[in-house]
Design an enzyme around this catalytic site. Structure first.
Site, PDB file in Angstrom:
ATOM      1  N   SER A  42       0.834  -1.194   0.000  1.00 42.95           N
ATOM      2  CA  SER A  42       0.000   0.000   0.000  1.00 42.95           C
ATOM      3  C   SER A  42       0.877   1.256   0.000  1.00 42.95           C
ATOM      4  O   SER A  42       1.641   1.456  -0.945  1.00 42.95           O
ATOM      5  CB  SER A  42      -0.961  -0.049   1.190  1.00 42.95           C
ATOM      6  OG  SER A  42      -2.033   0.844   1.005  1.00 42.95           O
ATOM      7  N   HIS A  69      -7.347  -5.787  -0.463  1.00 40.96           N
ATOM      8  CA  HIS A  69      -6.192  -4.920  -0.203  1.00 40.96           C
ATOM      9  C   HIS A  69      -5.101  -5.638   0.602  1.00 40.96           C
ATOM     10  O   HIS A  69      -4.289  -4.994   1.243  1.00 40.96           O
ATOM     11  CB  HIS A  69      -6.651  -3.656   0.518  1.00 40.96           C
ATOM     12  CG  HIS A  69      -5.692  -2.526   0.410  1.00 40.96           C
ATOM     13  ND1 HIS A  69      -5.377  -1.912  -0.784  1.00 40.96           N
ATOM     14  CD2 HIS A  69      -4.951  -1.881   1.352  1.00 40.96           C
ATOM     15  CE1 HIS A  69      -4.501  -0.945  -0.567  1.00 40.96           C
ATOM     16  NE2 HIS A  69      -4.206  -0.916   0.706  1.00 40.96           N
ATOM     17  N   ASP A 128     -10.056  -5.041  -4.668  1.00 42.71           N
ATOM     18  CA  ASP A 128      -9.512  -4.038  -3.746  1.00 42.71           C
ATOM     19  C   ASP A 128     -10.445  -2.826  -3.704  1.00 42.71           C
ATOM     20  O   ASP A 128     -10.712  -2.197  -4.724  1.00 42.71           O
ATOM     21  CB  ASP A 128      -8.119  -3.614  -4.225  1.00 42.71           C
ATOM     22  CG  ASP A 128      -7.345  -2.815  -3.187  1.00 42.71           C
ATOM     23  OD1 ASP A 128      -7.962  -2.042  -2.434  1.00 42.71           O
ATOM     24  OD2 ASP A 128      -6.104  -2.961  -3.137  1.00 42.71           O
TER      25      ASP A 128
END
Length: 219
Positions: A108, A198, A171
């Site tokens: 991320s 995610h 996601d």
């Protein structure tokens, strides 16, 4: 916008709180193993209780095959809720000692950081997990500093032997189109998970499988 367990764009799931001593423990890097350095998502502190990070450390320490080949540097990062480039990249360089023999694993916000790091410094490879190349309209991402300039993809490719992107089609934080675009621009191997999100899950065996493949082919 953040909650106790999850940051909107950073991507952190923290089901438990380990002791402070455990959180600050650093995995040392034997000379005979391939060094992996993990860059976490926004708000992921203590790092060992977040997402797949603690599992990855335990898996490497307990799997005899992985233990012979790899070691993991896993640390709590400074500025964990803003993840500013001006703080994170010097930390990776000076405190985690990421160099041309290191493989960076970024999740991320950490995925963005590892790509920007490879833009400046040589590393063996980067693993981009749920990565993105723009601020996604998020104020925290805008403030991080990563998106103040264009990407130098040529430099990233020049500074890395391999690049792997992991993307979840489902996601809800980073659109799959953004992840695919980032992978294409990086000229990275793209590993998609049709039902994946995610990467909040506590295990991530596919990551090590792909790293093994990459290091075998690049050695």
């Amino acid at each position: 916008m953040q909650s106790t367990h999850m940051s909107t764009k950073g991507g952190c799931n923290t089901p438990q709180q380990p002791s402070a001593a455990l959180s600050q423990r650093v995995t040392t890097t034997p000379l005979t193993t391939q060094k992996l350095v993990l860059l976490p998502g926004m708000g992921c502190t203590p790092v060992r209780s977040a997402n797949f990070y603690g599992w990855l450390e335990r898996a490497i320490e307990t799997d005899e095959r992985w233990k012979r080949k790899f070691s993991l540097t896993l640390r709590d990062f400074p500025d964990p809720h803003q993840c500013r480039e001006s703080i994170w990249l010097p930390f990776v360089r000076d405190e985690l000692n990421a160099d041309e023999n290191s493989i960076l694993i970024g999740h991320s916000s950490g995925a963005v950081a590892c790509a920007r790091y490879a833009e400046k410094y040589k590393v063996k490879g980067i693993c981009v997990v749920a990565g993105y190349d723009d601020d996604l309209g998020d104020e925290a991402e805008k403030a991080s500093g990563y998106f103040d300039r264009a990407w130098d993809y040529d430099k990233i490719r020049e500074n890395t032997e391999f690049r792997i992107c992991f993307a979840g089609v489902k996601d809800h934080l980073v659109p799959i189109e953004v992840q695919r675009r980032f992978a294409k621009n990086l000229e990275a191997k793209l590993v998609e998970f049709p039902k994946g999100g995610h990467f909040f899950s506590p295990t991530f065996e596919e990551l090590m499988v792909e790293i093994e493949r990459a290091t075998s082919s690049s050695s």
